[in-house]
Design an enzyme around this catalytic site. Structure first.
Site, PDB file in Angstrom:
ATOM      1  N   ASP A   1       0.811  -1.215   0.000  1.00 35.73           N
ATOM      2  CA  ASP A   1       0.000   0.000   0.000  1.00 35.73           C
ATOM      3  C   ASP A   1       0.846   1.266   0.000  1.00 35.73           C
ATOM      4  O   ASP A   1       0.451   2.292  -0.561  1.00 35.73           O
ATOM      5  CB  ASP A   1      -0.938   0.001   1.211  1.00 35.73           C
ATOM      6  CG  ASP A   1      -2.152  -0.880   0.983  1.00 35.73           C
ATOM      7  OD1 ASP A   1      -2.093  -1.707   0.057  1.00 35.73           O
ATOM      8  OD2 ASP A   1      -3.135  -0.745   1.718  1.00 35.73           O
TER       9      ASP A   1
ATOM     10  N   CYS B   1       1.550  -8.119   4.628  1.00 39.56           N
ATOM     11  CA  CYS B   1       1.075  -6.737   4.460  1.00 39.56           C
ATOM     12  C   CYS B   1      -0.410  -6.661   4.123  1.00 39.56           C
ATOM     13  O   CYS B   1      -0.945  -7.504   3.407  1.00 39.56           O
ATOM     14  CB  CYS B   1       1.887  -6.039   3.376  1.00 39.56           C
ATOM     15  SG  CYS B   1       3.615  -5.787   3.841  1.00 39.56           S
ATOM     16  N   ASP B   2      -1.042  -5.662   4.687  1.00 38.63           N
ATOM     17  CA  ASP B   2      -2.338  -5.115   4.298  1.00 38.63           C
ATOM     18  C   ASP B   2      -3.360  -6.125   3.784  1.00 38.63           C
ATOM     19  O   ASP B   2      -3.827  -6.950   4.547  1.00 38.63           O
ATOM     20  CB  ASP B   2      -2.108  -3.988   3.291  1.00 38.63           C
ATOM     21  CG  ASP B   2      -1.390  -2.827   3.957  1.00 38.63           C
ATOM     22  OD1 ASP B   2      -0.169  -2.733   3.796  1.00 38.63           O
ATOM     23  OD2 ASP B   2      -2.034  -2.049   4.664  1.00 38.63           O
ATOM     24  N   LYS B   3      -3.691  -6.113   2.487  1.00 42.14           N
ATOM     25  CA  LYS B   3      -4.781  -6.926   1.965  1.00 42.14           C
ATOM     26  C   LYS B   3      -4.432  -8.401   1.878  1.00 42.14           C
ATOM     27  O   LYS B   3      -5.322  -9.244   1.736  1.00 42.14           O
ATOM     28  CB  LYS B   3      -5.213  -6.442   0.565  1.00 42.14           C
ATOM     29  CG  LYS B   3      -5.548  -4.975   0.472  1.00 42.14           C
ATOM     30  CD  LYS B   3      -6.450  -4.535   1.577  1.00 42.14           C
ATOM     31  CE  LYS B   3      -6.082  -3.205   2.165  1.00 42.14           C
ATOM     32  NZ  LYS B   3      -4.715  -2.771   2.220  1.00 42.14           N
TER      33      LYS B   3
ATOM     34  N   SER C   1      -5.171   4.768   5.399  1.00 41.46           N
ATOM     35  CA  SER C   1      -4.058   3.917   5.817  1.00 41.46           C
ATOM     36  C   SER C   1      -4.048   3.818   7.333  1.00 41.46           C
ATOM     37  O   SER C   1      -4.464   4.747   8.034  1.00 41.46           O
ATOM     38  CB  SER C   1      -2.747   4.525   5.322  1.00 41.46           C
ATOM     39  OG  SER C   1      -1.643   3.942   5.984  1.00 41.46           O
TER      40      SER C   1
ATOM     41  N   GLU D   1      -6.999   4.309  -0.155  1.00 41.75           N
ATOM     42  CA  GLU D   1      -6.565   4.882   1.120  1.00 41.75           C
ATOM     43  C   GLU D   1      -6.150   6.338   0.923  1.00 41.75           C
ATOM     44  O   GLU D   1      -5.573   6.686  -0.105  1.00 41.75           O
ATOM     45  CB  GLU D   1      -5.384   4.086   1.697  1.00 41.75           C
ATOM     46  CG  GLU D   1      -5.778   2.719   2.187  1.00 41.75           C
ATOM     47  CD  GLU D   1      -4.637   1.995   2.873  1.00 41.75           C
ATOM     48  OE1 GLU D   1      -4.916   1.025   3.586  1.00 41.75           O
ATOM     49  OE2 GLU D   1      -3.474   2.391   2.693  1.00 41.75           O
TER      50      GLU D   1
ATOM     51  N   CYS E   1       5.566  -2.314   7.853  1.00 43.98           N
ATOM     52  CA  CYS E   1       5.917  -1.001   8.405  1.00 43.98           C
ATOM     53  C   CYS E   1       5.667  -0.962   9.915  1.00 43.98           C
ATOM     54  O   CYS E   1       4.725  -1.553  10.425  1.00 43.98           O
ATOM     55  CB  CYS E   1       5.142   0.093   7.691  1.00 43.98           C
ATOM     56  SG  CYS E   1       5.624   0.289   5.962  1.00 43.98           S
TER      57      CYS E   1
END
Length: 551
Positions: free
Chosen positions: A78, A119-121, A467, A441, A191
């Site tokens: 992202d 990460c994320d998705k 985000s 985002e 992150c």
């Protein structure tokens, strides 16, 4: 075993011939076949080291008597996709990941699976696939990145993003920006703050599908490799016991995850993803349930970007088990339910007590309700979401004039061009699941506001999302979205908007007659869509429903 479909009996001789072409021996063919679903990638910092994690998982599977088979999934970073067309594909990738895993593990029926996201998705996409396939499953992430350091202060990706706004305002020189850029992200891992990736990895642990430490052990620690080996061993044990995701992902498990989410002050994206995961497994979970949990769960952690404490600090004081143990002191955690390694109660008995600094005692929380709040009102009758634990006290109730933009790019240009003033309410619309499409985002506008010194005087509302690195009075997931005719589409510059986070309301102060007049002439803008985005826009539902596809 499920893999018997491709290896048992005379009729399966052709399949066995192909298995032998892979180098499998007679004894291996007789053993359990275990999928290793990995999202390794050369250009995602959170995923560049996942091949090492995968090798450790496979070693654990072999040690426990199974045969591992690895395949890769796609993954979107992202941070790299932020603030351009690529972000339209981020949330969209969640469904592609789930679908591709369903395809692979149905076409090639294996007996169990270890999932390696970071990460994320990718985390929720794999969780949705695990629900759909219902094979014995264990998750092990790649772990968080260590924080960076800039001139004696620890920083993460959120500070780097906010530096862009500071630079635009003339508060940071080109040389300062470059120095910070080189320091912010020191190595591999997701992150370093409680952004979406770490939020979802922590909640996978809290919900019971990952081993303790999954959400917090740093990516670069050898302990992460040992955890991966343990995950490989554990999945073979689950297969022998016959324990599946449907046995673990009960209503009580989702409530444990929600309590942990509120206590930690996780990313608002977790609302989208937990709703979607519950939809896949058939557990009733909606905005109203999330709101009820939020109102009754104290926030006992305040991690970056809401504060200066990082995910690595949480790991040092006991991680997610210590958070859940503290919540259990007020009977907020369901203890006698299964996880991939025993019950929740058994996990928490081994956890340390809250240290009082990183994890506050429940009698002394940061706030009495959760880090995430659900707002409703005429602007969001189906709900909207804010990370209230990262909102300045003076912005918990804000009334101001609307400044309306029909895209993120237009809003960022106005913010960085100095056209947004103290007291304004920035409205970004046609960025929802259908209208974007893809529900981008909005880190660029929120971080620009903060970096320019407007984070404690300007609110932002959108039918898009934020985000996990966002902080401030940023209200997302406004539903119904503008493209579906939600009231956010009818807001005009100068309209007064009342953002009352304390009382959980979001109100447009325009009378009904004027709203009806505007609606009579409103027409959603048409966008030329092709490929996957075109199909996605036709199938996706409201953000209040987790942006899942229509059944």
């Amino acid at each position: 075993m499920r893999s018997d479909q491709i290896k048992e009996g005379a009729n399966r001789a052709p399949q066995r011939a192909l298995l032998r072409a892979l180098g499998l021996t007679d004894s291996e063919i007789k053993r359990p076949f275990v999928a290793v679903v990995c999202s390794a990638s050369d250009y995602i910092p959170g995923h560049k080291h996942l091949r090492e994690i995968s090798e450790a998982v496979k070693a654990g599977i072999r040690y426990a008597g199974g045969v591992p088979f690895e395949f890769q999934t796609i993954g979107v970073c992202d941070g790299i996709a932020m603030n351009h067309k690529g972000m339209k594909y981020s949330l969209c990738s969640r469904e592609l990941i789930a679908d591709s895993i369903e395809v692979m593990l149905t076409a090639h029926p294996l007996d169990a699976a270890v999932f390696i996201p970071n990460c994320d998705k990718i985390v929720p996409g794999m969780l949705m696939a695990a629900c759909r396939l219902n094979l014995p499953s264990v998750f092990v992430s790649g772990g968080p990145m260590l924080p960076g350091e800039f001139r004696g202060e620890r920083i993460g990706f959120s500070e780097m993003s906010e530096a862009v706004g500071s630079h635009a305002a003339g508060k940071l020189s080109d040389e300062d920006l470059r120095e910070m850029e080189e320091a912010a992200c020191p190595g591999c891992g997701s992150c370093s703050g409680m952004y979406t990736a770490n939020s979802m990895n922590c909640l996978t642990e809290a919900i019971g599908l990952a081993l303790p430490g999954n959400g917090t052990i740093p990516a670069v620690y050898s302990k992460r490799i040992r955890l991966a080996k343990q995950a490989g061993e554990t999945v073979v044990k689950l297969l022998k016991e016959g324990r599946r995701p449907s046995d673990i992902l009960t209503k009580e498990a989702f409530l444990n995850a929600l309590r942990s989410e509120m206590a930690l002050g996780c990313s608002t994206n977790t609302v989208l993803h937990l709703t979607a995961i519950a939809h896949e497994i058939g557990v009733p979970l909606d905005i109203d349930v999330i709101d009820a949990v939020s109102r009754t769960t104290p926030q006992i952690c305040k991690l970056n970007p809401a504060g200066k404490i990082f995910i690595t600090d949480l790991d040092k004081v006991g991680g997610i088990p210590a958070v859940m143990k503290e919540l259990s002191r007020k009977d907020l955690i369901h203890l006698d339910i299964p996880t991939v390694d025993g019950t929740v109660r058994e996990r928490l008995e081994k956890a340390p007590d809250a240290d009082g600094t990183v994890i506050h005692k429940i009698e002394n929380p940061y706030r009495q309700d959760g880090g995430i709040a659900i707002l409703k009102g005429n602007l969001a009758p189906e709900g909207s979401v804010v990370k209230q634990g990262a909102v300045a006290p003076e912005m918990m109730h804000h009334v101001g004039p609307a400044r309306c933009f029909d895209s993120e790019e237009d809003a960022v240009a106005a913010i960085q061009g100095g056209k947004i003033k103290e007291g304004d309410v920035v409205v970004i619309r046609y960025e929802g699941p259908k209208g974007g499409p893809g529900m981008r985002e909005m880190l660029a506008p929120t971080s620009s506001l903060t970096g320019m010194g407007l984070g404690s005087s300007v609110a932002l509302i959108t039918d898009g999302r934020f985000s996990g690195a966002t902080r401030g009075a940023a209200i997302g997931h406004v539903s119904p979205e503008a493209a579906a005719g939600g009231l956010i589409a009818l807001v005009q510059d100068g309209d007064i908007i009342d953002v009352d986070i304390t009382n959980r309301t979001l109100t447009l102060r325009v009378d009904e007659a004027e709203i009806a007049k505007r609606r009579a002439t409103w027409k959603a803008p048409e966008k030329e869509l092709t490929g996957y985005l075109k199909r996605y826009a036709k199938l996706v539902t409201s953000g209040s429903r987790g942006a899942v596809f229509e059944d």
